[in-house]
Design a protein around this motif. Structure first.
Motif, PDB file in Angstrom:
ATOM      1  N   CYS A 178      24.070  -7.758  26.135  1.00 26.41           N
ATOM      2  CA  CYS A 178      23.401  -9.113  25.291  1.00 26.41           C
ATOM      3  C   CYS A 178      24.164 -10.282  26.088  1.00 26.41           C
ATOM      4  N   PHE A 179      25.868  -9.835  26.396  1.00 23.25           N
ATOM      5  CA  PHE A 179      26.453 -11.483  26.576  1.00 23.25           C
ATOM      6  C   PHE A 179      26.594 -11.367  28.199  1.00 23.25           C
ATOM      7  N   ALA A 180      25.991 -10.960  28.696  1.00 23.82           N
ATOM      8  CA  ALA A 180      25.904 -10.920  30.064  1.00 23.82           C
ATOM      9  C   ALA A 180      25.125 -11.510  31.133  1.00 23.82           C
ATOM     10  N   PRO A 181      25.538 -12.506  31.950  1.00 22.42           N
ATOM     11  CA  PRO A 181      24.385 -13.393  32.766  1.00 22.42           C
ATOM     12  C   PRO A 181      23.823 -12.191  33.458  1.00 22.42           C
ATOM     13  N   ALA A 182      22.766 -11.295  33.104  1.00 15.78           N
ATOM     14  CA  ALA A 182      22.767 -10.523  33.791  1.00 15.78           C
ATOM     15  C   ALA A 182      20.842 -10.689  34.631  1.00 15.78           C
ATOM     16  N   GLY A 183      20.760 -11.980  34.701  1.00 19.62           N
ATOM     17  CA  GLY A 183      19.436 -12.369  35.052  1.00 19.62           C
ATOM     18  C   GLY A 183      19.511 -13.497  36.278  1.00 19.62           C
ATOM     19  N   THR A 184      20.238 -13.074  36.956  1.00 19.02           N
ATOM     20  CA  THR A 184      20.556 -14.546  37.564  1.00 19.02           C
ATOM     21  C   THR A 184      19.879 -13.497  39.107  1.00 19.02           C
ATOM     22  N   LEU A 196      19.320 -18.631  29.146  1.00 18.53           N
ATOM     23  CA  LEU A 196      18.711 -17.407  28.767  1.00 18.53           C
ATOM     24  C   LEU A 196      18.502 -16.322  29.862  1.00 18.53           C
ATOM     25  N   CYS A 197      18.999 -17.097  31.007  1.00 17.08           N
ATOM     26  CA  CYS A 197      19.360 -15.654  31.705  1.00 17.08           C
ATOM     27  C   CYS A 197      20.659 -15.382  32.612  1.00 17.08           C
ATOM     28  N   GLY A 198      21.662 -16.206  31.996  1.00 16.03           N
ATOM     29  CA  GLY A 198      23.314 -17.205  32.610  1.00 16.03           C
ATOM     30  C   GLY A 198      23.495 -17.847  33.430  1.00 16.03           C
ATOM     31  N   SER A 199      24.813 -17.602  34.557  1.00 17.67           N
ATOM     32  CA  SER A 199      24.903 -18.654  36.125  1.00 17.67           C
ATOM     33  C   SER A 199      24.408 -17.716  36.571  1.00 17.67           C
ATOM     34  N   ASP A 200      24.140 -18.517  38.002  1.00 20.60           N
ATOM     35  CA  ASP A 200      24.357 -17.286  39.027  1.00 20.60           C
ATOM     36  C   ASP A 200      25.822 -17.766  39.364  1.00 20.60           C
ATOM     37  N   CYS A 230      17.808 -10.612  40.720  1.00 14.34           N
ATOM     38  CA  CYS A 230      16.342  -9.566  40.956  1.00 14.34           C
ATOM     39  C   CYS A 230      15.403  -9.774  39.885  1.00 14.34           C
ATOM     40  N   SER A 231      14.896 -10.646  39.248  1.00 15.89           N
ATOM     41  CA  SER A 231      14.656 -11.527  38.295  1.00 15.89           C
ATOM     42  C   SER A 231      13.262 -11.990  37.607  1.00 15.89           C
ATOM     43  N   LEU A 232      12.811 -11.715  36.632  1.00 13.44           N
ATOM     44  CA  LEU A 232      11.789 -12.814  36.201  1.00 13.44           C
ATOM     45  C   LEU A 232      11.970 -14.495  37.029  1.00 13.44           C
ATOM     46  N   ASP A 233      13.634 -14.105  35.606  1.00 12.71           N
ATOM     47  CA  ASP A 233      13.738 -15.009  34.989  1.00 12.71           C
ATOM     48  C   ASP A 233      14.429 -16.310  36.240  1.00 12.71           C
ATOM     49  N   LYS A 234      14.583 -15.537  37.692  1.00 11.28           N
ATOM     50  CA  LYS A 234      14.906 -16.850  38.350  1.00 11.28           C
ATOM     51  C   LYS A 234      14.163 -17.156  38.801  1.00 11.28           C
ATOM     52  N   LEU A 235      12.698 -16.046  39.359  1.00  9.65           N
ATOM     53  CA  LEU A 235      11.848 -16.168  40.481  1.00  9.65           C
ATOM     54  C   LEU A 235      10.783 -17.747  39.326  1.00  9.65           C
ATOM     55  N   LEU A 236      11.232 -17.376  37.538  1.00  9.49           N
ATOM     56  CA  LEU A 236       9.693 -18.748  36.962  1.00  9.49           C
ATOM     57  C   LEU A 236      10.784 -20.022  36.985  1.00  9.49           C
ATOM     58  N   GLY A 237      12.384 -19.779  36.819  1.00 14.06           N
ATOM     59  CA  GLY A 237      13.630 -20.652  37.300  1.00 14.06           C
ATOM     60  C   GLY A 237      13.599 -21.072  35.296  1.00 14.06           C
ATOM     61  N   MET A 238      13.582 -19.502  34.759  1.00 15.76           N
ATOM     62  CA  MET A 238      14.574 -19.844  33.156  1.00 15.76           C
ATOM     63  C   MET A 238      15.678 -20.439  32.904  1.00 15.76           C
ATOM     64  N   PRO A 239      15.945 -21.274  32.304  1.00 14.29           N
ATOM     65  CA  PRO A 239      17.292 -22.450  31.251  1.00 14.29           C
ATOM     66  C   PRO A 239      18.596 -21.558  31.962  1.00 14.29           C
ATOM     67  N   ALA A 240      19.435 -21.478  32.073  1.00  9.64           N
ATOM     68  CA  ALA A 240      20.520 -20.034  32.187  1.00  9.64           C
ATOM     69  C   ALA A 240      20.904 -20.287  30.218  1.00  9.64           C
ATOM     70  N   PRO A 288      28.321 -12.451  39.254  1.00  7.03           N
ATOM     71  CA  PRO A 288      27.647 -12.199  38.560  1.00  7.03           C
ATOM     72  C   PRO A 288      26.600 -11.352  38.416  1.00  7.03           C
ATOM     73  N   ARG A 289      25.720 -10.348  39.860  1.00 12.04           N
ATOM     74  CA  ARG A 289      25.092  -9.968  40.653  1.00 12.04           C
ATOM     75  C   ARG A 289      25.006  -8.250  40.073  1.00 12.04           C
ATOM     76  N   PRO A 290      26.380  -7.674  40.079  1.00 10.78           N
ATOM     77  CA  PRO A 290      26.619  -6.611  39.815  1.00 10.78           C
ATOM     78  C   PRO A 290      26.008  -5.636  38.497  1.00 10.78           C
ATOM     79  N   LEU A 291      25.653  -7.153  37.463  1.00 10.99           N
ATOM     80  CA  LEU A 291      25.416  -7.287  36.537  1.00 10.99           C
ATOM     81  C   LEU A 291      24.035  -7.258  36.604  1.00 10.99           C
TER      82      LEU A 291
END
Lengths: 232, 322
Positions: B155-161, B175-179, B163-173, B31-34
């Motif tokens: 909108c459908f992509a796991p793009a928050g896994t 909301l940001c997708g699985s890494d 370089c994102s605040l979601d990763k830093l904040l440990g947001m649920p999958a 998912p990192r390219p996303l």
């Protein structure tokens, strides 16, 4: 820092049903998008029907470019730049007056940025809908007079004027070979007035009731800067 | 359908098709390219929305340059087509309300860029960008269809896994997708790749109509546009071979791209040529944001080794066609 190796990728843990449904959705999506894309430049009656059929999906999500000019130019007169120019007057009638101000849109924004391009797009739309000698009641005339009215009204409000003469001015492109220039077109100045063609002139004013009125003036034909092939 | 073929049996044509289809769409992808696409798209959406700021009331306010009725009149066309264009800007009845929508739109795009509640911010950014597009399609340009397309797939992509605040904040999958490499990432990347290639095909094919690109005059015709060109390059009139070669390079690159970008051998060449041609079009068209966006979105075609910065075996995962 090196992280521990993970097992090699396995086939997706998807059921056959899920794969089937996803495949169906992908195929339908690609058909809709493909139809919209192949008909971007020109549309046959069949493509027009299909695009209309898919419109609730492709138009809603803007997946249909809908004649976006990705060709950039074909060298047609309609590909030339156009601008909207408004001469603003303190009051009506304008025959005996000098304009208080002349505003050319775009009047702001960098040439490198989107904000300026939007004004050029609006002027180009007017140019596209402004062929000479059209029936005053047809759709094209309605479009250009409506745009002229809205542009005029906006500029009247901005500059506290009462009457505007709104023009859409197309600037003809200079040919690469200056030897091909018609007489009267200065080679040294491609911005000279000779290169400008007024494709629309409309009077816009605010009446006693505060309503915006618009009246299109008759168009005139112009000479092109490039000599016809046979005349060279 | 699901039965494994006997080794002695040659797979049938339909079985080969099915395998190729499943391999193409359903092989899990990194998912990192996303995440890179998310940053590029979010930043572009941010600049696009921001560019309305100075003229917001002038375009869309009361007595604006393009009132809603006029925009719909032009969009409907002479055939009075049914429109499916809806805009949040239509809800604003005053300049103040317009600004509320505008600031919210910019905030959504900023959230997408930094990867905050990524899936939600992608949906909101798409809705906001579409609101501007649909409010006045007549002032739209080359960028909007490409930007909308990428936002839709995000909108459908796991793009928050990454370089994102979601990763830093440990947001649920959700909301940001699985890494982890997954099918969602694969499908979204494939859709982006196919759609972008199709857009190149449209751009190239539309240049085949008329003489300008065939004769090599097209670049001159763009250079000669005194209102839209950002740089005066009319001195190039003395270099007809350069102008013709430039025009041919643009047209042939766009025509060849959809076919040759899929091969590992020709992909680097096509990406380099695409980058070169988009850069070359900026000074003659002024379409800076669009051209830079087209270059940046080429990341969807980058091969897997580009993304191996973590050193894990997973990094060797296919990146779409990688």
């Amino acid at each position: 820092m090196k992280t521990p190796p993970e097992p090699a990728l396995q086939p997706a843990p998807l059921s056959e049903l899920a794969k089937g449904l996803l495949s169906l959705a992908l195929i339908l999506h690609l058909i809709c998008v493909g139809t919209a894309l192949v008909s971007n430049f020109r549309r046959s009656s069949v493509l027009e029907k299909l695009v209309s059929l898919y419109a609730p999906y492709t138009q809603l999500l803007n997946l249909d470019p809908d004649r976006t000019p990705y060709h950039l130019t074909h060298g047609d007169p309609l590909d030339d730049d156009a601008v909207l120019v408004a001469d603003l007057y303190a009051d009506s009638p304008v025959a005996q007056q000098q304009p208080v101000k002349t505003v050319t849109l775009p009047d702001r924004g960098s040439r490198w940025l989107e904000s300026r391009r939007r004004y050029l797009s609006l002027a180009r739309a007017v140019q596209t809908h402004a062929p000479a000698d059209r029936d005053p009641d047809d759709y094209e005339t309605l479009v250009i007079t409506t745009v002229a009215r809205d542009v005029g009204r906006r500029l009247l409000d901005e500059h506290k004027a009462r009457h505007a003469v709104v023009r859409c001015v197309r600037r003809m492109s200079q040919p690469r070979l200056l030897a091909d220039l018609n007489p009267g077109f200065p080679a040294s100045d491609p911005r000279a007035p000779a290169y400008d063609v007024t494709v629309l002139t409309a009077d816009v004013w605010i009446d006693e009731d505060g309503q915006t009125q618009v009246a299109r003036r008759a168009a005139r034909s112009e000479l092109a800067p490039l000599r016809p092939e046979g005349a060279r | 359908m699901s039965a494994m073929p006997n080794k002695l049996d040659e797979p049938t044509w339909s079985q080969q098709w099915q395998r190729a289809w499943e391999s193409f769409w359903f092989t899990p992808a990194d998912p990192r390219p996303l995440a890179a696409v998310r940053i590029v798209v979010g930043l572009t959406a941010l600049i696009y929305l921001w560019s309305f700021s100075y003229d917001l009331a002038r375009w869309f306010g009361p007595h604006g340059l393009v009132p809603e009725d006029t925009a719909r009149l032009i969009a409907r066309g002479p055939d009075e087509r049914t429109l499916y264009r809806y805009s949040l800007l239509s809800l604003a009845r005053s300049p103040a309300e317009l600004w509320v929508v505008h600031v919210a739109s910019i905030a959504a795009a900023a959230a997408l860029t930094i990867g905050l509640a990524t899936r939600l911010s992608a949906v909101l950014t798409l809705a906001c960008v579409l609101s501007y597009v649909h409010r006045a399609p007549v002032i739209g340009g080359l960028l909007e269809p490409v930007l909308s397309m990428f936002l839709f797939y995000l909108c459908f992509a796991p793009a928050g896994t990454s370089c994102s605040l979601d990763k830093l904040l440990g947001m649920p999958a959700w909301l940001c997708g699985s890494d982890r490499p997954g099918v969602a990432a694969a499908i979204c990347l494939r859709l982006m790749q196919i759609h972008l290639a199709a857009l190149y095909a449209v751009m190239g094919a539309s240049k085949l109509y008329g003489n300008a690109w065939w004769d090599g005059d097209a670049i001159w015709l763009l250079v000669a546009q005194t209102h839209s060109r950002p740089l005066d390059l009319t001195g190039l009139r003395e270099w007809p071979y350069l102008l013709s070669g430039w025009a041919h390079l643009v047209a042939y690159t766009q025509l060849a791209f959809p076919a040759l970008v899929w091969s590992r051998l020709t992909r680097p060449i096509m990406l380099a040529l695409a980058t070169l041609t988009w850069l070359s079009l900026i000074p003659v068209t002024g379409q800076t944001l669009f051209c830079l966006f087209m270059i940046a979105t080429s990341v969807v075609y980058l091969p897997g080794w580009v993304w191996r910065w973590g050193g894990s075996a997973r990094d060797a995962a296919l990146i779409g066609g990688g």
